[in-house]
Write an enzyme that holds these catalytic residues in place. Structure first.
Site, mmCIF file in Angstrom:
data_model
loop_
_atom_site.group_PDB
_atom_site.id
_atom_site.type_symbol
_atom_site.label_atom_id
_atom_site.label_comp_id
_atom_site.label_asym_id
_atom_site.label_seq_id
_atom_site.Cartn_x
_atom_site.Cartn_y
_atom_site.Cartn_z
ATOM 1 N N GLY A 27 0.843 -1.355 -0.086
ATOM 2 C CA GLY A 27 -0.011 0.073 -0.068
ATOM 3 C C GLY A 27 0.914 1.298 -0.052
ATOM 4 N N LYS A 28 2.031 1.169 -0.697
ATOM 5 C CA LYS A 28 2.826 2.566 -0.683
ATOM 6 C C LYS A 28 2.194 3.549 -1.565
ATOM 7 C CE LYS A 28 6.284 1.167 -4.203
ATOM 8 N NZ LYS A 28 5.698 -0.119 -4.482
ATOM 9 N N GLY A 29 1.250 3.139 -2.442
ATOM 10 C CA GLY A 29 0.653 4.148 -3.269
ATOM 11 C C GLY A 29 -0.462 4.802 -2.539
ATOM 12 N N GLU A 159 14.256 -4.478 -12.698
ATOM 13 C CA GLU A 159 13.528 -3.576 -13.422
ATOM 14 C C GLU A 159 13.710 -2.208 -12.816
ATOM 15 O OE1 GLU A 159 12.107 -6.230 -12.670
ATOM 16 O OE2 GLU A 159 11.255 -7.339 -14.242
ATOM 17 N N LYS A 198 13.996 -6.771 11.156
ATOM 18 C CA LYS A 198 15.187 -6.937 10.211
ATOM 19 C C LYS A 198 14.999 -6.994 8.865
ATOM 20 C CE LYS A 198 18.662 -9.053 11.680
ATOM 21 N NZ LYS A 198 19.904 -8.170 12.456
ATOM 22 N N CYS A 389 -20.546 0.662 -20.441
ATOM 23 C CA CYS A 389 -19.702 0.276 -21.465
ATOM 24 C C CYS A 389 -20.105 -0.719 -22.150
ATOM 25 C CB CYS A 389 -18.216 0.373 -21.153
ATOM 26 S SG CYS A 389 -17.126 0.859 -22.826
ATOM 27 N N PHE A 392 -23.723 -1.307 -21.053
ATOM 28 C CA PHE A 392 -24.571 -0.466 -21.859
ATOM 29 C C PHE A 392 -24.955 -1.006 -22.976
ATOM 30 C CE2 PHE A 392 -24.342 2.294 -25.546
ATOM 31 C CZ PHE A 392 -25.345 3.384 -25.228
ATOM 32 N N HIS A 513 -17.535 5.721 -19.089
ATOM 33 C CA HIS A 513 -16.963 5.151 -17.881
ATOM 34 C C HIS A 513 -17.094 6.058 -16.805
ATOM 35 C CE1 HIS A 513 -15.464 1.269 -19.173
ATOM 36 N NE2 HIS A 513 -15.279 1.773 -20.249
ATOM 37 N N GLU A 515 -17.221 5.765 -13.897
ATOM 38 C CA GLU A 515 -16.327 5.434 -12.560
ATOM 39 C C GLU A 515 -15.014 5.986 -12.609
ATOM 40 O OE1 GLU A 515 -17.234 3.413 -15.024
ATOM 41 O OE2 GLU A 515 -15.869 1.860 -15.505
HETATM 42 N N1 GLN Z 1 -15.774 -4.236 -26.021
HETATM 43 C C1 GLN Z 1 -16.484 -3.012 -26.187
HETATM 44 C C2 GLN Z 1 -16.139 -1.915 -26.968
HETATM 45 O O1 GLN Z 1 -15.132 -1.975 -27.444
HETATM 46 C C3 GLN Z 1 -16.939 -2.494 -24.644
HETATM 47 C C4 GLN Z 1 -15.584 -1.689 -24.204
HETATM 48 C C5 GLN Z 1 -15.637 -1.607 -22.560
HETATM 49 O O2 GLN Z 1 -16.450 -2.121 -22.032
HETATM 50 N N2 GLN Z 1 -14.633 -0.880 -22.269
HETATM 51 O O3 GLN Z 1 -16.761 -1.360 -27.595
#
Ligand code: GLN
Length: 552
Positions: A27-29, A159, A198, A389, A392, A513, A515
């Site tokens: 959880g350093k972020g 890395e 340690k 998305c 929908f 999206h 969110e």
């Molecule tokens: N796969 C779908 C598209 O490309 C929906 C993409 C998504 O849900 N982010 O349109």
């Protein structure tokens, strides 16, 4: 007289470099983001850079199983989910430049080499790669008082070496009091309940062997570090005892800033940077965060998240958005994952128990039939539904199949041969051969139709939300889809952005999206709408129960 705060270019930026030791996933972020929140409460402009030492150029092609969700920025950058935490904690929009990856650095260095920019020199990790890393960090910090730079992975990872070397050089190029190295490590309990130092000692030794001396140590343990443990760490790692901080487990990640404030980490950092005079006096600092995350929530709603990944990190922004909507509505939100690939087996019961259903985004055919079943359940049983998305798109497919009777309706992403391609690439997209090039990414405007649920939720004629998709509602089917059922209440030109359905408590889908723009301090309207509708549903359920008890 009020203190001058805000960015002063003549003063430049201060840098907190955050590294991690002993193991990943400490959880350093969140630690860094929480410190950022405290500094921003004190009036400073704070930004963050996440360094991901992998060779991928960006997170766009990464599997959510391994890396969690791909977070999308307003400029369309597809980045590590940690950037989402920074945006949520700092309430600042970041850009792709705030995610430095080895892929980006090497791509740039190799392109410059091909262009002859290095004038015939041998191109090397030191100085060419390290120079590019330092340039990126400086550029991302521009305009901020404090820039948090988190180095992904754990000290000692092969890395990560060029980055630590770049930071070492950086520290010689800046004033001493402009830079602070903070190292976050695990302080585990031994079998007999002792906190062991340690692993921290070894990790600091590793850092010092590459020329970095930490200024601040943050010890992760279930509990606060015992005073003698702090002292021991200080002695062995050569830092003052006041520079050793505890970061114990808390009930909720949004309480981490409160914990670190109690520990005094923010004050210590400001002192080290000589920033105390520019900070707001304590009684003038923003308490918005504290007020929001410590409020008492009453009751709860259960949300079923119907997706193909069982890993919480794969849908982290959705989980967080539901939590924000709960904070806004004053209710606890429980999220339960329902596997979209096993919908037929036993999942109908799980949907029955839910007060709301969310169908998230995704790519490819896997799990889409289960998502369609869940949407059908939500539509037919009046369960509040939010589709995001792909969710929908599948809501449109479900309606076409089960209401319009086109049983083979589908997205051409899932079934190329369907006779009813209600979701498809737009004609202009078919001309673009390269798939990568057709992805619609980042913030775009949506026009919202007045008098709709979308308009109620957003309270505006338009919204700007982030996108990550290729496919669209097929314009040829819009008349039939909207004839007596769906409404596309948000549009961007010929692209359908929001779908809703009347005669349902809450049936809402977005091609974008939402969110990715939700914050604890600013919950996203579609999620707030869903949680409010879920609350009505669960209240209605309780009322009905009480009523039947009374009548019986
Ligand atoms: N796969 C779908 C598209 O490309 C929906 C993409 C998504 O849900 N982010 O349109």
């Amino acid at each position: 007289m009020p203190k001058e705060t805000g960015y002063d270019p003549s003063l430049g930026s201060k840098f907190v470099f955050v590294t991690g030791g002993v193991m990943s996933g400490l959880g350093k972020g969140i630690t860094a983001a929480s410190l950022g929140r405290l500094l921003s409460n004190a009036g400073f402009d704070v930004t963050a850079v996440k360094i991901d030492p992998y060779l991928n150029v960006d997170a766009g092609t990464m599997n959510p199983y391994q890396h969690g969700e791909v977070y999308v920025l307003k400029d369309g950058g597809e980045v590590d989910l940690d950037l989402g935490n920074y945006e949520r904690f700092l309430d600042e929009d970041m850009t792709s430049d705030h995610n430095v990856t080895t892929g980006k650095v090497y791509q740039e260095v190799i392109e410059r080499e091909r262009a002859g920019d290095y004038l015939g020199k041998t191109v090397q990790i030191i100085p060419h790669v390290t120079d590019d890393i330092k340039r990126r960090v400086r550029e991302a910090a521009e305009g901020s008082d404090v820039c948090l730079v988190e180095v992904g992975g754990t000290v000692g990872d092969i890395e990560g070496m060029p980055y630590l070397e770049a930071l070492r050089q950086f520290s010689h190029e800046q004033d001493d009091d402009d830079i602070l190295f903070a190292h976050v490590t695990l302080v585990p309990y031994s079998k007999n309940g002792e906190q062991k130092t340690k692993p921290t000692q070894h990790s600091v030794k590793e850092l010092r062997s590459i020329g970095l001396q930490p200024d601040v140590l943050v010890g992760r343990n279930e509990n606060r570090l015992d005073p003698d443990v702090r002292e021991k760490i200080a002695l062995f790692c050569d830092v003052p005892t006041e520079a050793v901080f505890s970061n114990p487990d808390v009930a909720d990640i949004y309480h981490v800033p409160l914990m670190l404030e109690e520990e005094g980490l923010d004050e210590y950092v400001m002192e080290q940077f000589g920033l105390e005079d520019r900070a707001l006096p304590e009684d003038e600092r923003s308490t918005e965060w504290r007020d929001i995350v410590t409020q008492d929530l009453e009751g709860e709603v259960d949300v079923a998240l119907v997706g193909k990944y069982g890993l919480e990190d794969a849908y982290i922004s959705i989980h967080e958005s539901l939590k924000h909507a709960g904070l806004e509505t004053g209710v606890n939100v429980n999220v339960e994952w329902v596997d979209s690939e096993k919908m037929r087996e036993h999942h109908e019961e799980r949907l029955q128990e839910a007060d709301a259903i969310v169908v998230p985004g995704g790519f490819g055919a896997r799990g889409t039939e289960g998502k369609i079943e869940a949407i059908r359940y939500a539509r037919e049983h009046d369960v509040p539904f939010l589709g995001l998305c792909l969710g929908f798109q599948m809501a449109v497919v479900e309606y076409a199949r089960n209401v319009l009777g086109w049983t083979d309706a589908n997205s051409t992403e899932v079934d190329e041969d369907t006779q009813h391609p209600v979701i498809d690439l737009l004609p202009e997209q078919y001309d673009l051969e390269d798939l990568g090039g057709t992805m619609r990414l980042g913030a775009h405007d949506t026009e919202i139709e007045p008098g709709t649920l979308a308009h109620d939720l957003y309270g505006a004629d338009s919204c700007t939300e982030r996108h990550r998709h290729r496919y669209e509602v097929n314009p040829e089917y819009i008349d039939e889809l909207t004839d007596d059922g769906l409404t596309f209440s948000g549009k961007a030109g010929n692209r359908m952005e929001i779908v809703e359905k009347a005669d349902h408590p809450f049936f809402f889908g977005t091609q974008f999206h939402p969110e990715f723009r939700s914050r604890p301090t600013r919950a996203s309207p579609p999620f707030v709408g869903l949680v409010e509708a879920a609350l009505d549903e669960s209240d209605a359920g309780t009322d009905a129960d009480t009523e039947s008890e009374v009548t019986n």
